[in-house]
Design an enzyme around this catalytic site. Structure first.
Site, PDB file in Angstrom:
ATOM      1  N   HIS A 173      -3.826  -6.454  -1.257  1.00 23.55           N
ATOM      2  CA  HIS A 173      -5.187  -6.025  -0.927  1.00 23.55           C
ATOM      3  C   HIS A 173      -6.141  -6.328  -2.089  1.00 23.55           C
ATOM      4  CE1 HIS A 173      -3.529  -3.842   2.496  1.00 23.55           C
ATOM      5  NE2 HIS A 173      -4.753  -3.481   2.864  1.00 23.55           N
ATOM      6  N   ARG A 206      -6.362   0.928  -3.719  1.00 22.98           N
ATOM      7  CA  ARG A 206      -4.918   0.894  -3.525  1.00 22.98           C
ATOM      8  C   ARG A 206      -4.197   1.843  -4.485  1.00 22.98           C
ATOM      9  NH1 ARG A 206      -4.056  -0.224   1.156  1.00 22.98           N
ATOM     10  NH2 ARG A 206      -2.025  -1.214   0.865  1.00 22.98           N
ATOM     11  N   HIS A 212      -0.059   1.610  -4.660  1.00 22.96           N
ATOM     12  CA  HIS A 212       0.108   0.628  -5.731  1.00 22.96           C
ATOM     13  C   HIS A 212      -0.176   1.296  -7.070  1.00 22.96           C
ATOM     14  CE1 HIS A 212       0.706  -3.230  -3.725  1.00 22.96           C
ATOM     15  NE2 HIS A 212      -0.223  -2.910  -2.845  1.00 22.96           N
ATOM     16  N   ASP A 216      -0.362  -3.198 -10.694  1.00 21.98           N
ATOM     17  CA  ASP A 216      -0.242  -4.013  -9.482  1.00 21.98           C
ATOM     18  C   ASP A 216      -1.609  -4.541  -9.067  1.00 21.98           C
ATOM     19  OD1 ASP A 216       2.413  -3.109  -9.427  1.00 21.98           O
ATOM     20  OD2 ASP A 216       1.969  -1.544  -7.944  1.00 21.98           O
TER      21      ASP A 216
END
Length: 265
Positions: A173, A206, A212, A216
């Site tokens: 994402h 995220r 995440h 990340d």
């Protein structure tokens, strides 16, 4: 509930997700795809596309200061539940449908309506296919467990089993949000600051969601930049970019055209 392409590992799992999504997914947009089953393919030839496993550093080592920072942020952001930022993070889970780029509405200053920008819609949609090509080797190679798997806690949406089984590093994402922001900021340079800020926030969502780690997300932005650079050299993308930029310019001009005075007082 909105579903993502990332992390699907079998046709059976994909079919199950599709059946679950049918009951709650947004109504199909006429003339476009409806989800991952009929999603448009990317621009890049897989044999010549960048390979994220070749250029990304590995995720933080267990027990390292960077991993400790990741965990501290994950734990701290669980307290955001019930806030507007938590709700935005949940909404930012959308990535597959033709209307997903509407997250940039405020930044662009116009509503993203696929029917008004068909080439731009397909261009942004095809980028997801290219992202899958670029990031999948890294996802499968690093196999970093997601935060809510390693340390169960509340997330901003209920994760599907496939998400728990998929790699956390890098964040897809975050990669696509940043790549979208780079594309849109080039098309609307007068709104670049707002667009880039929204692209960053899309990735931050995220980590706030708890799906995440911050590292990340940061790695995802590197992948997004690599995706954008590769697409800039692709002739088909270049051709679509020129048409899409005109579409966006026309919509923006129509949206912001001042009313014509009749001379009446």
């Amino acid at each position: 509930m909105r579903l993502s392409l990332f992390g699907r590992r079998s046709a059976a799992a994909a079919l199950a997700l599709a059946l679950v999504g049918c009951a709650s997914a947004p109504a199909p947009t006429p003339g476009f795809w409806t989800g991952f089953r009929d999603h448009p393919h990317g621009y890049l030839d897989a044999a010549h596309a960048p390979d994220a496993s070749a250029f990304l550093p590995p995720p933080p080592e267990a027990g390292s200061l960077r991993e400790q920072d990741d965990l501290a942020y994950y734990r701290a952001t669980r307290a955001l539940k019930g806030t507007a930022r938590w709700d935005q993070a949940r909404a930012d889970n959308e990535i597959e449908t033709p209307s997903a780029p509407r997250v940039f509405d405020q930044a662009l200053g116009v509503a993203f309506v696929p029917e008004r920008m068909p080439t731009l819609t397909r261009l942004l949609g095809r980028m997801l296919g290219d992202l899958e090509t670029i990031q999948t080797p890294a996802k499968r190679g690093f196999i970093r467990p997601r935060p809510f798997v390693s340390e169960p806690a509340e997330t901003c949406f209920a994760p599907e089993p496939w998400l728990a089984a998929s790699g956390s590093y890098p964040s897809g994402h975050s990669a696509l949000g940043w790549a979208w922001a780079l594309v849109l900021s080039e098309m609307a340079p007068d709104r670049a600051d707002q667009i880039l800020a929204r692209g960053l926030a899309y990735g931050d969502s995220r980590a706030i969601c708890g799906v995440h780690y911050v590292s990340d997300v940061e790695a995802g932005r590197i992948v997004g930049a690599a995706l954008f650079a590769a697409l800039k050299a692709d002739p088909a993308f270049q051709a679509d970019f020129a048409v899409a930029a005109r579409e966006l310019a026309q919509v923006r001009a129509a949206t912001h055209t001042p009313a014509v005075s009749t001379g009446a007082r």
